[in-house]
Design a protein around this motif. Structure first.
Motif, PDB file in Angstrom:
ATOM      1  N   UNK A 186      15.388 -10.299 -52.444  1.00  0.00           N
ATOM      2  CA  UNK A 186      14.363  -9.269 -52.603  1.00  0.00           C
ATOM      3  C   UNK A 186      14.045  -8.544 -51.289  1.00  0.00           C
ATOM      4  N   UNK A 187      13.926  -9.271 -50.190  1.00  0.00           N
ATOM      5  CA  UNK A 187      13.454  -8.635 -48.959  1.00  0.00           C
ATOM      6  C   UNK A 187      14.487  -8.611 -47.839  1.00  0.00           C
ATOM      7  N   UNK A 188      15.632  -9.248 -48.031  1.00  0.00           N
ATOM      8  CA  UNK A 188      16.666  -9.264 -47.000  1.00  0.00           C
ATOM      9  C   UNK A 188      16.547 -10.470 -46.081  1.00  0.00           C
ATOM     10  N   UNK A 189      17.654 -10.785 -45.411  1.00  0.00           N
ATOM     11  CA  UNK A 189      17.709 -11.981 -44.576  1.00  0.00           C
ATOM     12  C   UNK A 189      16.790 -11.892 -43.372  1.00  0.00           C
ATOM     13  N   UNK A 190      16.725 -10.738 -42.717  1.00  0.00           N
ATOM     14  CA  UNK A 190      15.901 -10.614 -41.511  1.00  0.00           C
ATOM     15  C   UNK A 190      14.428 -10.836 -41.825  1.00  0.00           C
ATOM     16  N   UNK A 191      13.949 -10.276 -42.922  1.00  0.00           N
ATOM     17  CA  UNK A 191      12.548 -10.453 -43.303  1.00  0.00           C
ATOM     18  C   UNK A 191      12.280 -11.899 -43.707  1.00  0.00           C
ATOM     19  N   UNK A 192      13.245 -12.512 -44.394  1.00  0.00           N
ATOM     20  CA  UNK A 192      13.084 -13.919 -44.752  1.00  0.00           C
ATOM     21  C   UNK A 192      12.971 -14.771 -43.482  1.00  0.00           C
ATOM     22  N   UNK A 193      13.815 -14.498 -42.507  1.00  0.00           N
ATOM     23  CA  UNK A 193      13.768 -15.249 -41.246  1.00  0.00           C
ATOM     24  C   UNK A 193      12.421 -15.083 -40.567  1.00  0.00           C
ATOM     25  N   UNK A 194      11.883 -13.867 -40.606  1.00  0.00           N
ATOM     26  CA  UNK A 194      10.585 -13.618 -39.981  1.00  0.00           C
ATOM     27  C   UNK A 194       9.500 -14.483 -40.616  1.00  0.00           C
ATOM     28  N   UNK A 195       9.594 -14.684 -41.912  1.00  0.00           N
ATOM     29  CA  UNK A 195       8.628 -15.527 -42.614  1.00  0.00           C
ATOM     30  C   UNK A 195       8.881 -17.013 -42.357  1.00  0.00           C
ATOM     31  N   UNK A 196      10.140 -17.415 -42.484  1.00  0.00           N
ATOM     32  CA  UNK A 196      10.476 -18.842 -42.435  1.00  0.00           C
ATOM     33  C   UNK A 196      10.267 -19.455 -41.055  1.00  0.00           C
ATOM     34  N   UNK A 197      10.695 -18.749 -39.999  1.00  0.00           N
ATOM     35  CA  UNK A 197      10.567 -19.296 -38.660  1.00  0.00           C
ATOM     36  C   UNK A 197       9.124 -19.293 -38.172  1.00  0.00           C
ATOM     37  N   UNK A 198       8.394 -18.236 -38.488  1.00  0.00           N
ATOM     38  CA  UNK A 198       6.999 -18.145 -38.052  1.00  0.00           C
ATOM     39  C   UNK A 198       6.116 -18.707 -39.164  1.00  0.00           C
ATOM     40  N   UNK A 199       6.250 -20.004 -39.379  1.00  0.00           N
ATOM     41  CA  UNK A 199       5.705 -20.644 -40.574  1.00  0.00           C
ATOM     42  C   UNK A 199       4.179 -20.734 -40.627  1.00  0.00           C
ATOM     43  N   UNK A 200       3.510 -20.464 -39.530  1.00  0.00           N
ATOM     44  CA  UNK A 200       2.048 -20.541 -39.532  1.00  0.00           C
ATOM     45  C   UNK A 200       1.404 -19.154 -39.602  1.00  0.00           C
ATOM     46  N   UNK A 201       2.225 -18.121 -39.683  1.00  0.00           N
ATOM     47  CA  UNK A 201       1.737 -16.745 -39.604  1.00  0.00           C
ATOM     48  C   UNK A 201       1.690 -16.077 -40.974  1.00  0.00           C
ATOM     49  N   UNK A 202       0.541 -15.500 -41.305  1.00  0.00           N
ATOM     50  CA  UNK A 202       0.424 -14.712 -42.533  1.00  0.00           C
ATOM     51  C   UNK A 202       0.986 -13.311 -42.302  1.00  0.00           C
ATOM     52  N   UNK A 203       1.674 -12.783 -43.300  1.00  0.00           N
ATOM     53  CA  UNK A 203       2.092 -11.384 -43.306  1.00  0.00           C
ATOM     54  C   UNK A 203       1.283 -10.681 -44.384  1.00  0.00           C
ATOM     55  N   UNK A 204       0.704  -9.527 -44.038  1.00  0.00           N
ATOM     56  CA  UNK A 204      -0.182  -8.889 -45.006  1.00  0.00           C
ATOM     57  C   UNK A 204       0.577  -8.195 -46.140  1.00  0.00           C
ATOM     58  N   UNK A 205      -0.165  -7.738 -47.122  1.00  0.00           N
ATOM     59  CA  UNK A 205       0.436  -7.159 -48.320  1.00  0.00           C
ATOM     60  C   UNK A 205       1.256  -5.905 -48.015  1.00  0.00           C
ATOM     61  N   UNK A 206       0.844  -5.160 -47.003  1.00  0.00           N
ATOM     62  CA  UNK A 206       1.590  -3.940 -46.685  1.00  0.00           C
ATOM     63  C   UNK A 206       2.917  -4.258 -46.001  1.00  0.00           C
ATOM     64  N   UNK A 207       2.942  -5.357 -45.247  1.00  0.00           N
ATOM     65  CA  UNK A 207       4.223  -5.837 -44.705  1.00  0.00           C
ATOM     66  C   UNK A 207       5.147  -6.217 -45.853  1.00  0.00           C
TER      67      UNK A 207
END
Length: 254
Positions: free
Chosen positions: A154-175
């Motif tokens: 759905x969001x691509x590998x780079x975006x998945x990595x941004x979520x998975x590695x920074x596991x304590x960080x929330x990404x907002x709805x607009x991101x």
């Protein structure tokens, strides 16, 4: 009567639109039994010719889904139990993938871990401004392995990595919208509810044969997920037994 600890799941049908609403006292998290019921609901509605569109939503106007049941994670004692638990998410995602009807996600609040996987497995998601997302699995010594194929698709590998590695960080709805998880974001839950209904009614009037062909086209190349996601569940089933994860879970519990 099903105890609250097992969660709740209701299916409401109006005309050709079916709404699946799940809930759990712990921020709409998923114990095994609730995952099984959700999988069954998608399978049944997929084969119901009277249904043209499925809306997936959760109870309340706060968290959409907190992911895996914390109590069940702590209670896992061996590999078989671990594999079975994480296979629950695998089975739901595969049921959504194979569902013959378009699944419209109504994401009204914060979404963590497996909840992000559910949103990614929807065919189209509408969200509120409060629908932030996070993949927190690494913080407790496991990883978002089961849901990775759905989220990356759905969001691509780079975006998945941004979520998975920074596991304590929330990404907002607009991101999440920018990356493709959400199609549209609304300021209030009221606006969200209104637009979900309007969009569902619009979809329900399309040619069912064209809708089915569209689903098959967009999910092309995922037939191997039936085996892949279970293998991913095995990885998580092993890691949840690790000393690191047991200590992390106990720490969170306290």
């Amino acid at each position: 009567m099903i105890p609250k600890s097992k969660g709740s799941l209701y299916i409401h049908t109006e005309n050709t639109i079916a709404t699946i609403e799940f809930g759990h006292p712990a921020s709409n998290s998923f114990p095994s039994e609730l995952l099984t019921r959700l999988e069954k609901a998608f399978d049944e509605l997929s084969n119901d010719k009277s249904i043209h569109v499925i809306i997936l939503k959760s109870e309340g106007d706060r968290a959409f889904c907190a992911g895996a049941s914390f109590d069940e994670l702590i209670a896992i004692n061996d590999f078989i139990e671990g594999k079975k638990f994480f296979s629950g998410f695998a089975n739901v995602i595969n049921a959504m993938r194979k569902c013959k009807k378009p699944i419209l996600g109504r994401i009204q609040g914060k979404t963590v871990g497996g909840g992000v996987g559910l949103a990614a497995a929807c065919d189209y998601c509408l969200a509120s401004e409060s629908a932030s997302i996070k993949l927190s699995e690494l913080t407790i010594g496991i990883g978002p392995f089961v849901i990775e194929p759905a989220v990356t698709r759905k969001i691509g590998l780079a975006a998945f990595e941004a979520l998975a590695w920074d596991a304590s960080q929330w990404k907002n709805a607009y991101w999440a919208k920018e990356k493709g998880l959400y199609a549209r974001v609304f300021e209030t839950v009221g606006e969200l509810n209104k637009e979900v209904q309007i969009f569902a009614e619009r979809l329900a009037n399309y040619n069912p044969k064209a809708i089915l062909q569209m689903k098959e086209t967009l999910w092309k190349g995922t037939d191997h997920w039936g085996e892949l996601l279970i293998k991913r569940a095995e990885i998580s089933g092993e890691l949840v037994l690790s000393e690191f994860t047991r200590k992390a879970l106990e720490k969170f519990k306290k």
